[in-house]
Scaffold this active site. Structure first.
Site, mmCIF file in Angstrom:
data_model
loop_
_atom_site.group_PDB
_atom_site.id
_atom_site.type_symbol
_atom_site.label_atom_id
_atom_site.label_comp_id
_atom_site.label_asym_id
_atom_site.label_seq_id
_atom_site.Cartn_x
_atom_site.Cartn_y
_atom_site.Cartn_z
ATOM 1 N N ASP A 136 -3.400 -2.209 -2.789
ATOM 2 C CA ASP A 136 -2.928 -2.126 -1.405
ATOM 3 C C ASP A 136 -1.472 -1.679 -1.334
ATOM 4 O O ASP A 136 -0.574 -2.433 -1.718
ATOM 5 C CB ASP A 136 -3.106 -3.504 -0.765
ATOM 6 N N ASP A 191 -0.910 3.756 4.033
ATOM 7 C CA ASP A 191 -1.379 2.424 3.646
ATOM 8 C C ASP A 191 -2.838 2.426 3.197
ATOM 9 O O ASP A 191 -3.746 2.568 4.005
ATOM 10 C CB ASP A 191 -1.205 1.477 4.835
#
Length: 408
Positions: free
Chosen positions: A103, A289
């Site tokens: 992530d 992201d």
């Protein structure tokens, strides 16, 4: 959805390290789709709103837990419900294996602890510190609030292995309490954050920073390739640590400077619908992201965008489109570093089978994240599936190039 990199500019000759290593990412059905198929989605969304979650579980955490403070839920934007791409790591000596989401929207590494008392931990692999010869106890606690899920844990250090790369004395968290049902349905065990250190709740260097410091990667760069939703995609996804893979993208790389070292935050010049500049015409900030599946933006602008593409709201905050009209929907173009990145409806529409029907959902969602530079947009997996992404820690920049996808 949260690949190894090669810098354009050579680093000093003193830099030595192994060749870039590949981490295979597998794509699974996201939690949101599972809950919808089981008829549980609406109740889940009601019970896991951050405000309701805090009222229900705040008393279960030590007084003053920083991540439970008002407003903190917006700081960790990782979206568990839509996560799709996971990979394998190991911790400890001998190795204990875990599935994690890589992530770029967070900076912590955590996995469930063998001491965890929550139902979610019982359904996932748990770290057994007492079985690891290389484990070092820390004793400090941490809490992370992701919005749709909260966890509490203790910190430690141990040997981390990813795709053959060994990082010594890596700080990480062992979650001991994961309330609610957010993590029960999730297919992953934990999360490995690849953002800047300022995002971390756990003290110490994030994983990739340690890899660079210990000189176990060729270059301070990593890259992501995410496959389209096809049955024959190979690889399903890939994280490359220490370089980029020229076989997975085409054309030149557009390098965009990082504007704030927390998220991988860059400047976005504008967002246009069918060639007409409709949003942030004077420029705005965006986050690249991998931990957010959709493309997110300020509520007012996203609601206007949904109208422009013909999406209609449901009673649980999703937006539906007519599957029979996809070919007539407008293109949406993001301008980054002077280059246009255009998505067609085939790119920004999510298709799900519900019973005997095919449902088409908008790939855009409203999310209000305020920064000193103004409201943030989030370029999540809907965008990153079409564009190979390169994250350069050495020169604090993000590279984007057209991803290569197999034709079915």
């Amino acid at each position: 959805m949260k690949l190894l990199l090669l810098l354009l500019l050579l680093l000093p000759a003193a830099w030595t390290g192994p060749a870039p290593l590949r981490v295979a990412l597998r794509r699974v059905v996201p939690v949101r789709s599972q809950l919808r198929a089981e008829g549980l989605l609406e109740d889940f969304l009601k019970s896991h709103r951050p405000d309701m979650f805090n009222r229900r579980f705040a008393q279960c955490f030590p007084p003053g837990t920083p991540s439970l403070r008002l407003g903190r839920s917006s700081e960790k934007i990782y979206n568990f419900m839509d996560a799709q791409y996971y990979g394998e790591i190991s911790l400890g000596t001998p190795e204990q294996n875990f599935s994690v989401v890589f992530d770029t929207g967070s900076a912590d590494l955590w996995v469930p602890s063998s001491y965890c008392v929550s139902q979610a931990c019982a359904l996932h692999r748990r770290f057994k510190a007492f079985e690891s010869k290389s484990f070092h106890h820390d004793g400090r606690t941490f809490g992370i609030h992701y919005g749709s899920g909260h966890l509490l844990g203790v910190m430690g250090r141990d040997t981390l292995k990813i795709a053959g790369l060994t990082t010594l004395n890596q700080e990480f968290g062992e979650s001991v309490y994961e309330p609610g049902s957010t993590f029960v349905t999730a297919k992953f065990d934990g999360v490995l954050g690849l953002g800047y250190q300022s995002l971390a709740e756990i003290l110490g260097n994030p994983v990739f920073d340690n890899m660079v410091a210990q000189k176990i990667v060729d270059e301070p760069v990593f890259s992501f390739y995410l496959s389209r939703r096809t049955s024959t995609s190979s690889p399903e996804g890939e994280l490359l640590l220490g370089g980029k893979d020229e076989a997975l993208y085409t054309g030149p790389i557009n390098w965009i400077p990082v504007t704030a070292k927390g998220y991988w935050q860059i400047k976005m010049e504008s967002v246009a619908v069918q060639g007409v500049s409709s949003f942030c015409p004077r420029g705005c900030q965006a986050i690249v992201d991998t931990g957010t599946s959709l493309i997110a933006g300020p509520t007012n602008e996203i609601l206007s965008l949904q109208q422009l593409i013909g999406a209609t709201p449901t009673n649980i905050g999703e937006f539906l489109l007519d599957c029979g009209r996809l070919s007539s929907l407008p293109h949406v173009t993001f301008v980054l570093g002077g280059i246009e990145y255009t998505l067609t409806s085939e790119h920004y529409v999510r298709k799900e089978i519900f019973g005997s029907r095919e449902l088409c959902f908008s790939g855009f969602q409203a999310m209000d994240i305020i920064s000193p530079e103004g409201p943030l947009w989030i370029l999540g997996d809907v965008f990153l599936t079409e564009y190979y992404s390169i994250f350069d820690k050495g020169q604090d920049r993000v590279g984007l190039a057209r991803a290569k996808h197999p034709v079915e």
